[in-house]
Design an enzyme around this catalytic site. Structure first.
Site, PDB file in Angstrom:
ATOM      1  N   ASN A   9      29.681  50.530  51.317  1.00 28.01           N
ATOM      2  CA  ASN A   9      30.026  50.132  49.953  1.00 28.01           C
ATOM      3  C   ASN A   9      31.443  49.555  49.963  1.00 28.01           C
ATOM      4  O   ASN A   9      32.418  50.291  49.936  1.00 28.01           O
ATOM      5  CB  ASN A   9      29.930  51.362  49.026  1.00 28.01           C
ATOM      6  CG  ASN A   9      30.335  51.026  47.600  1.00 28.01           C
ATOM      7  OD1 ASN A   9      30.452  49.854  47.242  1.00 28.01           O
ATOM      8  ND2 ASN A   9      30.545  52.047  46.774  1.00 28.01           N
ATOM      9  N   TRP A  10      31.515  48.230  50.009  1.00 25.65           N
ATOM     10  CA  TRP A  10      32.825  47.582  50.117  1.00 25.65           C
ATOM     11  C   TRP A  10      33.592  47.573  48.796  1.00 25.65           C
ATOM     12  O   TRP A  10      34.744  47.138  48.756  1.00 25.65           O
ATOM     13  CB  TRP A  10      32.644  46.135  50.610  1.00 25.65           C
ATOM     14  CG  TRP A  10      32.330  46.004  52.063  1.00 25.65           C
ATOM     15  CD1 TRP A  10      32.125  47.026  52.963  1.00 25.65           C
ATOM     16  CD2 TRP A  10      32.210  44.781  52.812  1.00 25.65           C
ATOM     17  NE1 TRP A  10      31.880  46.506  54.210  1.00 25.65           N
ATOM     18  CE2 TRP A  10      31.919  45.125  54.145  1.00 25.65           C
ATOM     19  CE3 TRP A  10      32.298  43.432  52.477  1.00 25.65           C
ATOM     20  CZ2 TRP A  10      31.732  44.170  55.151  1.00 25.65           C
ATOM     21  CZ3 TRP A  10      32.113  42.473  53.464  1.00 25.65           C
ATOM     22  CH2 TRP A  10      31.833  42.844  54.795  1.00 25.65           C
ATOM     23  N   LYS A  11      32.948  47.968  47.706  1.00 25.90           N
ATOM     24  CA  LYS A  11      33.592  47.936  46.385  1.00 25.90           C
ATOM     25  C   LYS A  11      34.157  46.521  46.135  1.00 25.90           C
ATOM     26  O   LYS A  11      33.459  45.560  46.378  1.00 25.90           O
ATOM     27  CB  LYS A  11      34.643  49.039  46.280  1.00 25.90           C
ATOM     28  CG  LYS A  11      34.040  50.404  46.668  1.00 25.90           C
ATOM     29  CD  LYS A  11      34.879  51.570  46.322  1.00 25.90           C
ATOM     30  CE  LYS A  11      34.139  52.839  46.756  1.00 25.90           C
ATOM     31  NZ  LYS A  11      34.734  54.056  46.260  1.00 25.90           N
ATOM     32  N   HIS A  95      26.944  54.317  40.090  1.00 22.75           N
ATOM     33  CA  HIS A  95      28.108  54.784  40.864  1.00 22.75           C
ATOM     34  C   HIS A  95      29.152  55.349  39.893  1.00 22.75           C
ATOM     35  O   HIS A  95      29.314  54.833  38.781  1.00 22.75           O
ATOM     36  CB  HIS A  95      28.695  53.609  41.665  1.00 22.75           C
ATOM     37  CG  HIS A  95      29.728  54.058  42.645  1.00 22.75           C
ATOM     38  ND1 HIS A  95      31.017  54.338  42.269  1.00 22.75           N
ATOM     39  CD2 HIS A  95      29.653  54.319  43.980  1.00 22.75           C
ATOM     40  CE1 HIS A  95      31.703  54.740  43.342  1.00 22.75           C
ATOM     41  NE2 HIS A  95      30.886  54.736  44.384  1.00 22.75           N
ATOM     42  N   GLU A 165      27.300  62.036  45.428  1.00 21.45           N
ATOM     43  CA  GLU A 165      28.712  61.700  45.622  1.00 21.45           C
ATOM     44  C   GLU A 165      29.573  62.502  44.643  1.00 21.45           C
ATOM     45  O   GLU A 165      29.778  62.071  43.498  1.00 21.45           O
ATOM     46  CB  GLU A 165      28.949  60.206  45.347  1.00 21.45           C
ATOM     47  CG  GLU A 165      28.285  59.275  46.317  1.00 21.45           C
ATOM     48  CD  GLU A 165      29.054  57.971  46.461  1.00 21.45           C
ATOM     49  OE1 GLU A 165      29.394  57.626  47.584  1.00 21.45           O
ATOM     50  OE2 GLU A 165      29.338  57.323  45.437  1.00 21.45           O
ATOM     51  N   GLY A 171      37.105  58.532  47.777  1.00 17.70           N
ATOM     52  CA  GLY A 171      38.344  57.770  47.990  1.00 17.70           C
ATOM     53  C   GLY A 171      39.501  58.592  48.508  1.00 17.70           C
ATOM     54  O   GLY A 171      40.668  58.218  48.336  1.00 17.70           O
ATOM     55  N   SER A 213      34.469  60.213  50.956  1.00 17.94           N
ATOM     56  CA  SER A 213      35.419  60.432  52.055  1.00 17.94           C
ATOM     57  C   SER A 213      34.752  60.757  53.386  1.00 17.94           C
ATOM     58  O   SER A 213      35.199  61.645  54.111  1.00 17.94           O
ATOM     59  CB  SER A 213      36.439  61.503  51.672  1.00 17.94           C
ATOM     60  OG  SER A 213      37.188  61.040  50.570  1.00 17.94           O
ATOM     61  N   GLY A 233      32.530  54.384  51.633  1.00 23.46           N
ATOM     62  CA  GLY A 233      33.425  53.455  50.942  1.00 23.46           C
ATOM     63  C   GLY A 233      34.522  52.965  51.869  1.00 23.46           C
ATOM     64  O   GLY A 233      34.300  52.108  52.725  1.00 23.46           O
TER      65      GLY A 233
HETATM   66  P1  PGA Z   1      34.753  56.681  49.839  1.00 22.33           P
HETATM   67  O1  PGA Z   1      33.802  56.022  48.738  1.00 22.33           O
HETATM   68  O2  PGA Z   1      33.980  56.737  51.131  1.00 22.33           O
HETATM   69  O3  PGA Z   1      35.940  55.802  49.882  1.00 22.33           O
HETATM   70  O4  PGA Z   1      35.067  58.066  49.356  1.00 22.33           O
HETATM   71  C1  PGA Z   1      32.445  56.351  48.653  1.00 22.33           C
HETATM   72  C2  PGA Z   1      31.863  55.687  47.436  1.00 22.33           C
HETATM   73  O5  PGA Z   1      32.555  55.588  46.417  1.00 22.33           O
HETATM   74  O6  PGA Z   1      30.700  55.242  47.469  1.00 22.33           O
END
Ligand code: PGA
Length: 251
Positions: A9-11, A95, A165, A171, A213, A233
Site C-alpha cells: 500500500n504505497w498510499k 482503510h 489493521e 505508520g 507497522s 505501508g
Molecule cells: P504501515 O501502513 O505499514 O505504514 O503501518 C499499513 C497501512 O496503513 O495499510
C-alpha cells in the site's frame, strides 16, 4: 495451499513519477520471490499504468479505494469499470485513513458491492482506534465487519478479503505493531464474527491479512498467527524491506 498474499500500500508515495519508476526498478530485481506470492501493488492512481508496465510480470494491480459510483456522469470520479480495464484486481476498501476523512461502514458496504459487481476483490480494512482492558474494541470490530459486509451474500463472501489493521499500530515502527499473541486472538475473533454472520465453512475461506507497522524485524513473529498475508505501508516503499517481508512469506 493458496499462495500467501502481500499487498504493498504505497498510499500517496513516492512523491513523483520519477521516484516511483526508481522504486519499481528496485522492486523488479526481486521479481522471482514476488512470483511465489499473490503480490499486489496499490500505487497512487496516476501511477497505475506505469506499475502495470514495469511490474505486471510479477505483480497484480490494486487500487487504494473504490469509487462510490459505477454509472452516470460525475466529474472527478472514476468507475470500477475503468479500474478493471487498467487491470486492477483488488481494491482496498475502508482503510482507516479514508475512514478518518469520514468514510462510514455503510459507504464501505456500498463500495464492496460495486467491487464485487466489477469482479474486483474487495479488501475490507477493519481495526480499532485503541485497545481497552474491557475488550470493548472487540464489539467495535464486530460492528465494522457486520455493517461493512451487510450487502454481501453468502456465496460472495469467499471473494472478499479482510485486512485487520489496528489503527494505533499504523505508520509506526516494528516495536509498536501488535503483539503476535493478541493478533492470533483477534484473527480467531474475526473468524468467529464471520461464522456467526454466515457459517464456519464460509468463514474459513475468507483470507485475513494483517497490516500495521509490518517490517522485516517483526514479520516472522506476525506470520503464523492465522493470517494469510500482510498489507504493508511504509516498508513497501523500501525495495529491500519489501523483499525481506516477501521472503518471510515464502519461507
Ligand atoms: P504501515 O501502513 O505499514 O505504514 O503501518 C499499513 C497501512 O496503513 O495499510
Amino acid at each position: 495451499m493458496a499462495k500467501p498474499i502481500l499487498v504493498a500500500n504505497w498510499k500517496n508515495y513516492p512523491g513523483s513519477l520519477a521516484e516511483a519508476q526508481r522504486l519499481l526498478r528496485d522492486i523488479a530485481k526481486s521479481r522471482l520471490v514476488y512470483k511465489k506470492l499473490n503480490f499486489f501493488i496499490a500505487p497512487p492512481m496516476p501511477y497505475l499504468d506505469r506499475v502495470r508496465d514495469k511490474a505486471g510480470g510479477f505483480s497484480n494491480l490494486a487500487s487504494q479505494d473504490m469509487p462510490l459510483v459505477d454509472k452516470g456522469t460525475y466529474t472527478g470520479e472514476t468507475t470500477p469499470e475503468i479500474l478493471k480495464s487498467f487491470g486492477v484486481r483488488l481494491a482496498i476498501i475502508g482503510h482507516s485513513e479514508r475512514r478518518a476523512l469520514g468514510e462510514s461502514n455503510e459507504e464501505a458496504a456500498h463500495k464492496i458491492g460495486l467491487a464485487l459487481k466489477a469482479g474486483i476483490t474487495p479488501l475490507l480494512c477493519v481495526g480499532e482506534k485503541e485497545r481497552d482492558h474491557e475488550g470493548v474494541y472487540f464489539e467495535d470490530l464486530a460492528t465494522q465487519i457486520a455493517e461493512s459486509l451487510a450487502g454481501v451474500k453468502k456465496n460472495d463472501i469467499p471473494k472478499v478479503a479482510i485486512a485487520y489493521e489496528p489503527i494505533w499500530a499504523i505508520g509506526k515502527k516494528a516495536k509498536d505493531a501488535i503483539d503476535p499473541t493478541d493478533l492470533s486472538q483477534t484473527i480467531i475473533f474475526i473468524r468467529k464474527v464471520l461464522t456467526d454472520l454466515y457459517d464456519r465453512k464460509i468463514a474459513e475461506k475468507v483470507s485475513i491479512l494483517y497490516g500495521g507497522s509490518v517490517e522485516p524485524s517483526n514479520d516472522q513473529d506476525l506470520w503464523g498467527t492465522g493470517i494469510r498475508g500482510f498489507l504493508v505501508g511504509h516498508a513497501s516503499l523500501n525495495a529491500r524491506e519489501l523483499k525481506d517481508i516477501a521472503e518471510e512469506l515464502v519461507s
